[in-house]
Design an enzyme around this catalytic site. Structure first.
Site, PDB file in Angstrom:
ATOM      1  N   TYR A  28      32.090   7.359  43.049  1.00 22.58           N
ATOM      2  CA  TYR A  28      33.333   6.561  43.021  1.00 22.58           C
ATOM      3  C   TYR A  28      33.577   5.923  44.387  1.00 22.58           C
ATOM      4  CZ  TYR A  28      34.266   9.695  39.015  1.00 22.58           C
ATOM      5  OH  TYR A  28      34.194  10.408  37.853  1.00 22.58           O
ATOM      6  N   TRP A  32      40.912   4.847  43.963  1.00 28.21           N
ATOM      7  CA  TRP A  32      41.482   5.120  42.636  1.00 28.21           C
ATOM      8  C   TRP A  32      42.944   5.490  42.799  1.00 28.21           C
ATOM      9  CZ3 TRP A  32      36.355   4.600  42.370  1.00 28.21           C
ATOM     10  CH2 TRP A  32      35.780   4.274  41.145  1.00 28.21           C
ATOM     11  N   ASN A  33      43.734   5.030  41.825  1.00 27.00           N
ATOM     12  CA  ASN A  33      45.184   5.124  41.891  1.00 27.00           C
ATOM     13  C   ASN A  33      45.724   6.553  42.035  1.00 27.00           C
ATOM     14  OD1 ASN A  33      47.911   5.208  40.973  1.00 27.00           O
ATOM     15  ND2 ASN A  33      47.688   3.265  39.926  1.00 27.00           N
ATOM     16  N   ASP A  35      44.123   9.364  42.265  1.00 30.44           N
ATOM     17  CA  ASP A  35      43.410  10.119  43.297  1.00 30.44           C
ATOM     18  C   ASP A  35      44.123   9.949  44.637  1.00 30.44           C
ATOM     19  OD1 ASP A  35      41.307   9.328  41.189  1.00 30.44           O
ATOM     20  OD2 ASP A  35      40.196  10.807  42.375  1.00 30.44           O
ATOM     21  N   TYR A  80      28.448   1.308  41.288  1.00 29.57           N
ATOM     22  CA  TYR A  80      29.456   1.670  40.284  1.00 29.57           C
ATOM     23  C   TYR A  80      29.482   0.632  39.173  1.00 29.57           C
ATOM     24  CZ  TYR A  80      33.858   2.875  38.039  1.00 29.57           C
ATOM     25  OH  TYR A  80      34.810   3.223  37.117  1.00 29.57           O
ATOM     26  N   ASP A 162      39.441  10.750  30.751  1.00 22.92           N
ATOM     27  CA  ASP A 162      38.643   9.708  30.102  1.00 22.92           C
ATOM     28  C   ASP A 162      38.070  10.030  28.723  1.00 22.92           C
ATOM     29  OD1 ASP A 162      39.134   8.782  32.644  1.00 22.92           O
ATOM     30  OD2 ASP A 162      37.054   8.367  33.139  1.00 22.92           O
ATOM     31  N   ARG A 195      29.009  13.910  31.759  1.00 23.44           N
ATOM     32  CA  ARG A 195      29.693  12.612  31.718  1.00 23.44           C
ATOM     33  C   ARG A 195      29.944  12.160  30.278  1.00 23.44           C
ATOM     34  NH1 ARG A 195      32.218  10.560  35.865  1.00 23.44           N
ATOM     35  NH2 ARG A 195      31.893   8.535  34.889  1.00 23.44           N
ATOM     36  N   TRP A 348      36.150  15.793  30.608  1.00 19.62           N
ATOM     37  CA  TRP A 348      37.488  16.211  30.168  1.00 19.62           C
ATOM     38  C   TRP A 348      37.478  16.887  28.811  1.00 19.62           C
ATOM     39  CZ3 TRP A 348      41.713  16.314  33.259  1.00 19.62           C
ATOM     40  CH2 TRP A 348      41.634  15.593  34.467  1.00 19.62           C
ATOM     41  N   GLU A 391      34.078  18.223  41.587  1.00 20.14           N
ATOM     42  CA  GLU A 391      34.990  17.339  40.842  1.00 20.14           C
ATOM     43  C   GLU A 391      35.715  18.155  39.765  1.00 20.14           C
ATOM     44  OE1 GLU A 391      32.994  14.007  39.059  1.00 20.14           O
ATOM     45  OE2 GLU A 391      34.857  13.036  38.442  1.00 20.14           O
TER      46      GLU A 391
HETATM   47  C1  DGY Z   1      35.000   6.670  35.793  1.00 18.97           C
HETATM   48  O1  DGY Z   1      34.331   5.699  36.148  1.00 18.97           O
HETATM   49  O2  DGY Z   1      34.539   7.680  35.265  1.00 18.97           O
HETATM   50  C2  DGY Z   1      36.427   6.644  36.039  1.00 18.97           C
HETATM   51  O3  DGY Z   1      37.048   7.793  35.640  1.00 18.97           O
HETATM   52  C3  DGY Z   1      37.044   5.459  35.364  1.00 18.97           C
HETATM   53  O4  DGY Z   1      38.184   5.191  36.056  1.00 18.97           O
END
Ligand code: DGY
Length: 418
Positions: A28, A32-33, A35, A80, A162, A195, A348, A391
């Protein structure tokens, strides 16, 4: 504890890019907001000036309509996907076109409490206050057009959770026809088994393309999205931020913002009750496109505790956490290990996240559920001791998952131990 705090601070410094932090190097590479808002709490214990800057940078990229985007692409990085050219939002500094859980109101109140005696901090809070309020107003205007008191998310990425099981049925209705070919980069940096799947990514990207075709007119996207979900966790965060902003506005003598923020929070708290499920003993998501509740035993329904719930609801959430603790070695798993769809390592769909633990524990303490909050914090610190600053973590074994040297995980450790 001192060693853990020192390690956590070193991670924040390592991921600091000057005026913002990256969640972790590689996976990343931008801001990020949510975060950032949670990371500011970590900084506030050893560099309060840097803590304020983190949130100021975020709000410097607020859209004119009030939305605060979920990613700010401060500098190019082809590690990314989807990058700025996919979003194509036309902002001077490129950003994504969707938002994230609005935790900034909560964070700014904490920062203010920690630097109250400093006149400069008062000024910084005063400048941020109307901006945060504009974001909250934007939520109520564009994401609750019927005035129900609760706001919807229009993309799974907005929830921050997500690939939660909560979105499975709604995401099924999102088409994949016409999605341009793409190459994921997240699976280069992290184990693909931790993921979301390719199928989920195609649907995520379909939504992005759909919104882009509507020129990112955020007033139209709610109606136009096939994915519209009312998430109790997300709303719990918004409710809490509105109440905290009301308190802050009182202190700063901004009575209008205080009254409006209080009204948002009160309406939200009343409406949250419509999401309660006696059977599971937690809140559920509402699928606004079908009108039905989503019977899914995920942590979103527990995260609502952050709103500071009435005694009886907080007690039921504590009881639910207690029952989860009998089946998972570490609480709070992002999905019930006995429920369909649980996957101990997949993002998640099962793993424990420290930010979620922190917010649930904070809400529970303020509702009088101290013992449960304590056990959540104890488990959180055991995970760090065994798995480092990951993470997220496998709730059955404690194994670290996803990215490493993770900024908000480190920030939460500082926050929990300070
Ligand atoms: C990601 O790329 O996995 C992020 O969580 C999206 O914002």
């Amino acid at each position: 504890h001192d060693t853990l705090i020192a390690e956590a601070r070193a991670i924040l410094r390592r991921n600091d890019r000057g005026a913002y932090t990256v969640p972790t190097h590689g996976l990343y590479p931008f801001q990020w907001n949510w975060d950032s808002a949670l990371t500011a709490l970590g900084f506030s214990h050893f560099d309060i000036d840097r803590a304020w800057t983190e949130i100021e940078t975020l709000f410097a990229h607020q859209w004119p309509d009030g939305m605060v985007p979920h990613i700010i692409f401060h500098q190019p990085d082809d590690g990314y996907f989807p990058g700025p050219e996919v979003w194509d939002t036309g902002r001077p500094v490129p950003t994504s076109g969707i938002t994230q859980p609005p935790v900034a109101g909560f964070a700014v109140r904490r920062l203010f409490e920690r630097s109250r005696s400093d006149p400069a901090a008062r000024e910084r809070a005063r400048r941020l206050l109307p901006r945060i309020h504009a974001w909250h107003e934007w939520f109520h205007r564009t994401r609750d057009p019927q005035g129900t008191g609760l706001v919807a998310i229009i993309h799974p990425w907005e929830s921050g959770r997500d690939n939660s099981v909560d979105w499975d049925a709604a995401l099924e209705r999102v088409p994949t026809e016409g999605v341009a070919a793409f190459r994921r980069r997240d699976t280069i940096h992290a184990d693909p088994a931790h993921r979301p799947t390719d199928e989920q990514y195609r649907r995520y990207i379909w939504l992005v393309q759909h919104f882009r075709n509507l020129n990112w007119d955020t007033a139209r996207l709610h109606e136009a999205s096939p994915f519209r979900i009312v998430d109790p966790g997300f709303n719990g965060i918004l409710i809490r931020s509105c109440s905290d902003l009301a308190e802050l506005a009182d202190e700063l003598g901004q009575s209008e913002i205080a009254a409006q923020s209080r009204a948002f929070a009160e309406r939200g708290r009343v409406a949250l009750e419509t999401l309660w499920d006696d059977d599971l003993g937690q809140y559920l998501c509402l699928d606004r496109a079908t009108g039905g509740h989503v019977k899914s035993a995920s942590v979103g329904g527990l995260l609502a505790a952050f709103a500071i719930l009435p005694r009886r609801r907080a007690g039921a959430i504590a009881e639910r956490v207690h029952r989860l603790a009998a089946r998972a070695r570490f609480v709070v798993p992002s999905h019930d290990p006995d429920a369909p769809g649980f996957d101990a390592r997949r993002y998640w769909r099962g793993p424990v996240w420290l930010i979620v633990n922190y917010m649930i524990a904070d809400g529970l303490v303020r509702s009088g559920e101290d013992a449960c909050a304590r056990s959540i914090l104890d488990d959180s610190l055991s995970l760090i001791a065994t798995g480092g600053f990951a993470e997220y973590y496998d709730p059955m074994t404690g194994a670290p998952c996803g990215g490493g040297h993770f900024t908000w995980t480190a920030a939460m450790v500082i926050e929990m131990l300070s």
